[in-house]
Design a protein around this motif. Structure first.
Motif, PDB file in Angstrom:
ATOM      1  N   TYR A  91      58.490  60.909  50.000  1.00 22.76           N
ATOM      2  CA  TYR A  91      59.473  62.053  49.988  1.00 22.76           C
ATOM      3  C   TYR A  91      58.346  62.986  49.996  1.00 22.76           C
ATOM      4  O   TYR A  91      58.636  63.952  50.684  1.00 22.76           O
ATOM      5  CB  TYR A  91      60.042  62.310  49.193  1.00 22.76           C
ATOM      6  CG  TYR A  91      61.074  62.857  48.625  1.00 22.76           C
ATOM      7  CD1 TYR A  91      62.403  63.897  49.254  1.00 22.76           C
ATOM      8  CD2 TYR A  91      60.712  64.204  47.765  1.00 22.76           C
ATOM      9  CE1 TYR A  91      62.862  64.676  50.061  1.00 22.76           C
ATOM     10  CE2 TYR A  91      61.202  65.517  47.585  1.00 22.76           C
ATOM     11  CZ  TYR A  91      62.384  65.312  48.654  1.00 22.76           C
ATOM     12  OH  TYR A  91      63.317  67.059  48.134  1.00 22.76           O
ATOM     13  N   ILE A  92      57.537  63.065  49.466  1.00 20.17           N
ATOM     14  CA  ILE A  92      55.971  64.773  49.314  1.00 20.17           C
ATOM     15  C   ILE A  92      55.701  64.918  50.643  1.00 20.17           C
ATOM     16  O   ILE A  92      55.916  65.705  51.156  1.00 20.17           O
ATOM     17  CB  ILE A  92      55.473  64.109  48.716  1.00 20.17           C
ATOM     18  CG1 ILE A  92      55.724  63.944  46.895  1.00 20.17           C
ATOM     19  CG2 ILE A  92      53.691  65.471  48.397  1.00 20.17           C
ATOM     20  CD1 ILE A  92      55.094  63.866  46.053  1.00 20.17           C
ATOM     21  N   GLN A  93      55.615  63.079  51.551  1.00 21.49           N
ATOM     22  CA  GLN A  93      55.424  63.220  52.629  1.00 21.49           C
ATOM     23  C   GLN A  93      56.035  63.715  53.754  1.00 21.49           C
ATOM     24  O   GLN A  93      55.643  65.252  54.388  1.00 21.49           O
ATOM     25  CB  GLN A  93      54.716  62.583  53.132  1.00 21.49           C
ATOM     26  CG  GLN A  93      53.089  61.529  52.299  1.00 21.49           C
ATOM     27  CD  GLN A  93      52.582  62.298  53.760  1.00 21.49           C
ATOM     28  OE1 GLN A  93      51.457  63.103  53.811  1.00 21.49           O
ATOM     29  NE2 GLN A  93      51.124  61.330  54.191  1.00 21.49           N
ATOM     30  N   TYR A  94      56.545  63.530  53.643  1.00 16.07           N
ATOM     31  CA  TYR A  94      58.208  64.329  54.451  1.00 16.07           C
ATOM     32  C   TYR A  94      58.571  65.797  53.888  1.00 16.07           C
ATOM     33  O   TYR A  94      58.422  66.589  54.642  1.00 16.07           O
ATOM     34  CB  TYR A  94      59.200  63.415  53.744  1.00 16.07           C
ATOM     35  CG  TYR A  94      60.813  64.390  54.224  1.00 16.07           C
ATOM     36  CD1 TYR A  94      61.062  64.167  55.861  1.00 16.07           C
ATOM     37  CD2 TYR A  94      61.551  65.330  53.980  1.00 16.07           C
ATOM     38  CE1 TYR A  94      62.294  64.504  56.168  1.00 16.07           C
ATOM     39  CE2 TYR A  94      62.382  65.287  54.495  1.00 16.07           C
ATOM     40  CZ  TYR A  94      63.364  64.925  55.539  1.00 16.07           C
ATOM     41  OH  TYR A  94      64.018  65.576  55.730  1.00 16.07           O
ATOM     42  N   GLN A  95      58.239  66.580  52.942  1.00 19.45           N
ATOM     43  CA  GLN A  95      58.423  67.351  52.569  1.00 19.45           C
ATOM     44  C   GLN A  95      57.424  68.502  53.289  1.00 19.45           C
ATOM     45  O   GLN A  95      57.449  69.769  53.833  1.00 19.45           O
ATOM     46  CB  GLN A  95      59.107  68.054  50.990  1.00 19.45           C
ATOM     47  CG  GLN A  95      59.773  67.017  50.455  1.00 19.45           C
ATOM     48  CD  GLN A  95      60.952  68.265  51.230  1.00 19.45           C
ATOM     49  OE1 GLN A  95      62.075  67.586  51.871  1.00 19.45           O
ATOM     50  NE2 GLN A  95      61.484  69.878  50.753  1.00 19.45           N
ATOM     51  N   LEU A  96      56.183  68.076  53.096  1.00 20.40           N
ATOM     52  CA  LEU A  96      55.229  68.197  53.863  1.00 20.40           C
ATOM     53  C   LEU A  96      55.244  68.577  55.156  1.00 20.40           C
ATOM     54  O   LEU A  96      55.169  69.266  55.643  1.00 20.40           O
ATOM     55  CB  LEU A  96      53.872  67.802  53.329  1.00 20.40           C
ATOM     56  CG  LEU A  96      52.964  67.783  52.154  1.00 20.40           C
ATOM     57  CD1 LEU A  96      52.006  66.857  51.873  1.00 20.40           C
ATOM     58  CD2 LEU A  96      52.987  69.313  51.825  1.00 20.40           C
ATOM     59  N   LYS A  97      55.878  67.617  55.409  1.00 19.33           N
ATOM     60  CA  LYS A  97      55.483  67.131  57.908  1.00 19.33           C
ATOM     61  C   LYS A  97      56.922  68.603  57.683  1.00 19.33           C
ATOM     62  O   LYS A  97      56.876  68.846  58.912  1.00 19.33           O
ATOM     63  CB  LYS A  97      56.451  65.558  57.722  1.00 19.33           C
ATOM     64  CG  LYS A  97      56.504  66.040  58.786  1.00 19.33           C
ATOM     65  CD  LYS A  97      56.993  65.049  59.767  1.00 19.33           C
ATOM     66  CE  LYS A  97      58.309  64.432  59.464  1.00 19.33           C
ATOM     67  NZ  LYS A  97      59.757  63.648  60.179  1.00 19.33           N
ATOM     68  N   GLU A  98      57.887  68.871  56.586  1.00 18.24           N
ATOM     69  CA  GLU A  98      59.519  70.170  57.229  1.00 18.24           C
ATOM     70  C   GLU A  98      58.656  70.881  57.071  1.00 18.24           C
ATOM     71  O   GLU A  98      59.258  71.799  57.733  1.00 18.24           O
ATOM     72  CB  GLU A  98      60.230  69.376  56.638  1.00 18.24           C
ATOM     73  CG  GLU A  98      60.814  68.280  56.729  1.00 18.24           C
ATOM     74  CD  GLU A  98      61.951  68.505  57.770  1.00 18.24           C
ATOM     75  OE1 GLU A  98      62.660  69.101  58.246  1.00 18.24           O
ATOM     76  OE2 GLU A  98      61.245  67.017  59.360  1.00 18.24           O
ATOM     77  N   ALA A  99      57.957  70.751  55.812  1.00 21.17           N
ATOM     78  CA  ALA A  99      57.051  72.437  56.011  1.00 21.17           C
ATOM     79  C   ALA A  99      56.428  72.961  56.637  1.00 21.17           C
ATOM     80  O   ALA A  99      56.099  74.040  57.526  1.00 21.17           O
ATOM     81  CB  ALA A  99      56.146  72.859  54.183  1.00 21.17           C
TER      82      ALA A  99
END
Length: 133
Positions: free
Chosen positions: A84-92
């Motif tokens: 989820y952290i990876q996903y948030q970083l990608k989205e950011a």
């Protein structure tokens, strides 16, 4: 110039002599530093630097993911959070989303703070076991 070399030597020695627990703490701290820098870069509209710092954060989270022992129950619980952290970083990174960066930062800070407590308790138990109390 000599001061820079001395600092680099200190940094290398601190990594080379750290326990695995201390190295994990360094990874969390580095990730926090890079996310905060990416937030500042985003605010300053320095998108190239933002991208670089988010990529550094993603690399750290990836390293934490590959070091998980998936035979251990807690690792199977942690993995989705790292994903989820990876996903948030990608989205950011894609959307220049400061809220996604903030959410990723909050999770990493929570992991770091928990890890610090684990290290503290482990050290205390080691001291008791070694009869140093």
């Amino acid at each position: 110039m000599a001061m820079s070399k001395a600092y680099q030597t200190y940094q290398n020695n601190s990594v080379n002599t750290a326990t695995s627990g201390e190295l994990t703490l360094k990874l969390y701290n580095g990730c926090i530093k890079f996310i905060k820098q990416a937030m500042q870069d985003l605010e300053n509209k320095n998108y190239e630097a933002k991208n670089t710092n988010i990529k550094k954060s993603q690399n750290i989270i990836h390293e934490l993911m590959v070091t998980l022992d998936m035979n251990i129950d807690i690792s199977r619980q942690i993995m989705p959070l790292y994903e989820y952290i990876q996903y948030q970083l990608k989205e950011a990174n894609i959307k220049n989303d400061s809220q996604a960066l903030e959410e990723a930062l909050n999770y990493v800070v929570e992991f770091r703070d928990t890890w610090k407590e684990v290290l503290k308790i482990t050290r205390q138990q080691q001291y008791v076991k070694d009869g140093r109390v």
